[in-house]
Design a protein around this motif. Sequence first.
Motif, PDB file in Angstrom:
ATOM      1  N   PHE A   1      53.779  98.088  38.671  1.00 43.25           N
ATOM      2  CA  PHE A   1      55.183  97.707  38.810  1.00 43.25           C
ATOM      3  C   PHE A   1      56.031  98.970  38.956  1.00 43.25           C
ATOM      4  CE2 PHE A   1      55.099  93.190  37.761  1.00 43.25           C
ATOM      5  CZ  PHE A   1      53.892  93.059  37.098  1.00 43.25           C
ATOM      6  N   LEU A   2      56.827  99.025  40.008  1.00 40.53           N
ATOM      7  CA  LEU A   2      57.809 100.087  40.163  1.00 40.53           C
ATOM      8  C   LEU A   2      59.188  99.447  40.067  1.00 40.53           C
ATOM      9  CD1 LEU A   2      56.298 102.133  43.148  1.00 40.53           C
ATOM     10  CD2 LEU A   2      55.877 102.396  40.712  1.00 40.53           C
ATOM     11  N   GLU A   3      59.991 100.001  39.165  1.00 38.56           N
ATOM     12  CA  GLU A   3      61.296  99.403  38.894  1.00 38.56           C
ATOM     13  C   GLU A   3      62.416 100.264  39.442  1.00 38.56           C
ATOM     14  OE1 GLU A   3      59.515  96.274  36.667  1.00 38.56           O
ATOM     15  OE2 GLU A   3      61.565  96.502  37.382  1.00 38.56           O
ATOM     16  N   CYS A   4      63.447  99.607  39.933  1.00 35.02           N
ATOM     17  CA  CYS A   4      64.624 100.290  40.468  1.00 35.02           C
ATOM     18  C   CYS A   4      65.872  99.581  39.945  1.00 35.02           C
ATOM     19  CB  CYS A   4      64.598 100.263  41.991  1.00 35.02           C
ATOM     20  SG  CYS A   4      66.068 100.970  42.777  1.00 35.02           S
ATOM     21  N   VAL A   5      66.814 100.382  39.465  1.00 36.07           N
ATOM     22  CA  VAL A   5      68.065  99.819  38.960  1.00 36.07           C
ATOM     23  C   VAL A   5      69.236 100.578  39.571  1.00 36.07           C
ATOM     24  CG1 VAL A   5      69.472  99.402  36.906  1.00 36.07           C
ATOM     25  CG2 VAL A   5      66.986  99.160  36.783  1.00 36.07           C
ATOM     26  N   GLN A   6      70.255  99.808  40.028  1.00 36.79           N
ATOM     27  CA  GLN A   6      71.479 100.451  40.539  1.00 36.79           C
ATOM     28  C   GLN A   6      72.671  99.914  39.756  1.00 36.79           C
ATOM     29  OE1 GLN A   6      73.860  98.528  42.440  1.00 36.79           O
ATOM     30  NE2 GLN A   6      72.632  96.714  42.923  1.00 36.79           N
TER      31      GLN A   6
ATOM     32  N   TYR B   1      57.375 106.706  46.572  1.00 34.72           N
ATOM     33  CA  TYR B   1      58.117 105.465  46.757  1.00 34.72           C
ATOM     34  C   TYR B   1      59.588 105.709  46.424  1.00 34.72           C
ATOM     35  CZ  TYR B   1      53.695 103.116  47.303  1.00 34.72           C
ATOM     36  OH  TYR B   1      52.467 102.721  47.784  1.00 34.72           O
ATOM     37  N   LEU B   2      60.444 105.319  47.359  1.00 33.76           N
ATOM     38  CA  LEU B   2      61.885 105.527  47.197  1.00 33.76           C
ATOM     39  C   LEU B   2      62.624 104.204  47.261  1.00 33.76           C
ATOM     40  CD1 LEU B   2      61.550 108.526  49.413  1.00 33.76           C
ATOM     41  CD2 LEU B   2      63.083 108.735  47.481  1.00 33.76           C
ATOM     42  N   CYS B   3      63.516 104.024  46.313  1.00 29.55           N
ATOM     43  CA  CYS B   3      64.371 102.849  46.269  1.00 29.55           C
ATOM     44  C   CYS B   3      65.750 103.253  46.765  1.00 29.55           C
ATOM     45  CB  CYS B   3      64.444 102.341  44.835  1.00 29.55           C
ATOM     46  SG  CYS B   3      65.587 100.986  44.566  1.00 29.55           S
TER      47      CYS B   3
ATOM     48  N   PHE C   1      70.062 106.624  47.481  1.00 28.69           N
ATOM     49  CA  PHE C   1      68.647 106.671  47.156  1.00 28.69           C
ATOM     50  C   PHE C   1      68.402 107.065  45.708  1.00 28.69           C
ATOM     51  CE2 PHE C   1      66.410 106.201  51.196  1.00 28.69           C
ATOM     52  CZ  PHE C   1      67.462 106.293  52.093  1.00 28.69           C
ATOM     53  N   GLY C   2      67.338 106.508  45.147  1.00 27.65           N
ATOM     54  CA  GLY C   2      66.851 106.945  43.866  1.00 27.65           C
ATOM     55  C   GLY C   2      66.038 108.226  44.000  1.00 27.65           C
ATOM     56  N   PRO C   3      65.591 108.799  42.876  1.00 29.15           N
ATOM     57  CA  PRO C   3      64.878 110.083  42.898  1.00 29.15           C
ATOM     58  C   PRO C   3      63.437 109.989  43.394  1.00 29.15           C
ATOM     59  CG  PRO C   3      65.016 109.247  40.669  1.00 29.15           C
ATOM     60  CD  PRO C   3      65.829 108.336  41.504  1.00 29.15           C
ATOM     61  N   GLY C   4      62.905 108.778  43.484  1.00 28.45           N
ATOM     62  CA  GLY C   4      61.535 108.614  43.967  1.00 28.45           C
ATOM     63  C   GLY C   4      60.517 108.537  42.842  1.00 28.45           C
ATOM     64  N   THR C   5      59.446 107.819  43.100  1.00 30.36           N
ATOM     65  CA  THR C   5      58.285 107.757  42.209  1.00 30.36           C
ATOM     66  C   THR C   5      57.069 108.198  43.004  1.00 30.36           C
ATOM     67  OG1 THR C   5      59.147 105.932  40.869  1.00 30.36           O
ATOM     68  CG2 THR C   5      56.755 106.262  40.867  1.00 30.36           C
TER      69      THR C   5
ATOM     70  N   THR D   1      68.405 104.499  39.802  1.00 33.89           N
ATOM     71  CA  THR D   1      67.359 105.074  38.971  1.00 33.89           C
ATOM     72  C   THR D   1      66.043 104.343  39.200  1.00 33.89           C
ATOM     73  OG1 THR D   1      67.968 103.638  37.122  1.00 33.89           O
ATOM     74  CG2 THR D   1      68.983 105.809  37.190  1.00 33.89           C
ATOM     75  N   GLN D   2      64.961 105.096  39.054  1.00 39.86           N
ATOM     76  CA  GLN D   2      63.621 104.541  39.178  1.00 39.86           C
ATOM     77  C   GLN D   2      62.886 104.797  37.875  1.00 39.86           C
ATOM     78  OE1 GLN D   2      63.439 105.860  43.810  1.00 39.86           O
ATOM     79  NE2 GLN D   2      61.520 105.108  42.966  1.00 39.86           N
ATOM     80  N   SER D   3      62.010 103.862  37.510  1.00 37.22           N
ATOM     81  CA  SER D   3      61.455 103.858  36.158  1.00 37.22           C
ATOM     82  C   SER D   3      60.588 105.077  35.861  1.00 37.22           C
ATOM     83  CB  SER D   3      60.661 102.584  35.916  1.00 37.22           C
ATOM     84  OG  SER D   3      59.740 102.374  36.974  1.00 37.22           O
ATOM     85  N   SER D   4      59.908 105.606  36.866  1.00 36.49           N
ATOM     86  CA  SER D   4      59.035 106.754  36.627  1.00 36.49           C
ATOM     87  C   SER D   4      59.176 107.756  37.761  1.00 36.49           C
ATOM     88  CB  SER D   4      57.568 106.315  36.535  1.00 36.49           C
ATOM     89  OG  SER D   4      57.390 105.291  35.590  1.00 36.49           O
TER      90      SER D   4
END
Lengths: 115, 110
Positions: A20-25, A89-91, A106-110, A5-8
């Motif tokens: 700040f761009l946050e990524c959590v797995q 931006y992709l995590c 991959f996360g959904p991207g910001t 997941t990505q914060s935004s």
Amino acid sequence: DVKVTQSSRYLVKRTGEKVFLECVQDMDHENMFWYRQDPGLGLRLIYFSYDVKMKEKGDIPEGYSVSREKKERFSLILESASTNQTSMYLCASSPSSGTGLHEQFFGPGTRLTVL
Amino acid sequence: KNEVEQSPQNLTAQEGEFITINCSYSVGISALHWLQQHPGGGIVSLFMLSSGKKKHGRLIATINIQEKHSSLHITASHPRDSAVYICAVRVRGGADGLTFGKGTHLIIQP
């Protein structure tokens, strides 16, 4: 299922702001990655981390820094945002390559817009 | 020169057609990935290959290590297959990050 997941999904910031761009797995993966995606250029690796507090520069680290204080969280920091950092931006995360070759999740991207 | 080249860049086909997307790379690799990206940005991993061939449903991926070439095939294509397909490689001896092609934008018309 692995969830990244990505914060935004969308973010609008002004030139010079700290972003700040946050990524959590949630799958206890050792490796985490930050990419940016631009039309005509594809995805490019900014930074990656293979363990807590460990980080390695990717292909385009200039203007960015990262932080990994906990295994599940990998943050991308734009110290002073500029318009040329407007991008998607992709995590991503993956298990350690020491256990074999693994796919990345991959996360959904910001989508960041810097005005 | 890009390390990973995809062709074609854009492809429009009719429902039911057999689709082939090609990927060539110029470096030694430990693995090649095929990814799918739908409008909205989400990326899904389709295949990871280090040799031979893999099949999942209507999707088939092949790799020829000597030729440094991979293909992604879609049989009996459907409008829901419309997406951007991205080839990516993990460079042998390199870091775990991927090097990506620029993607192939596929549209399947009903």
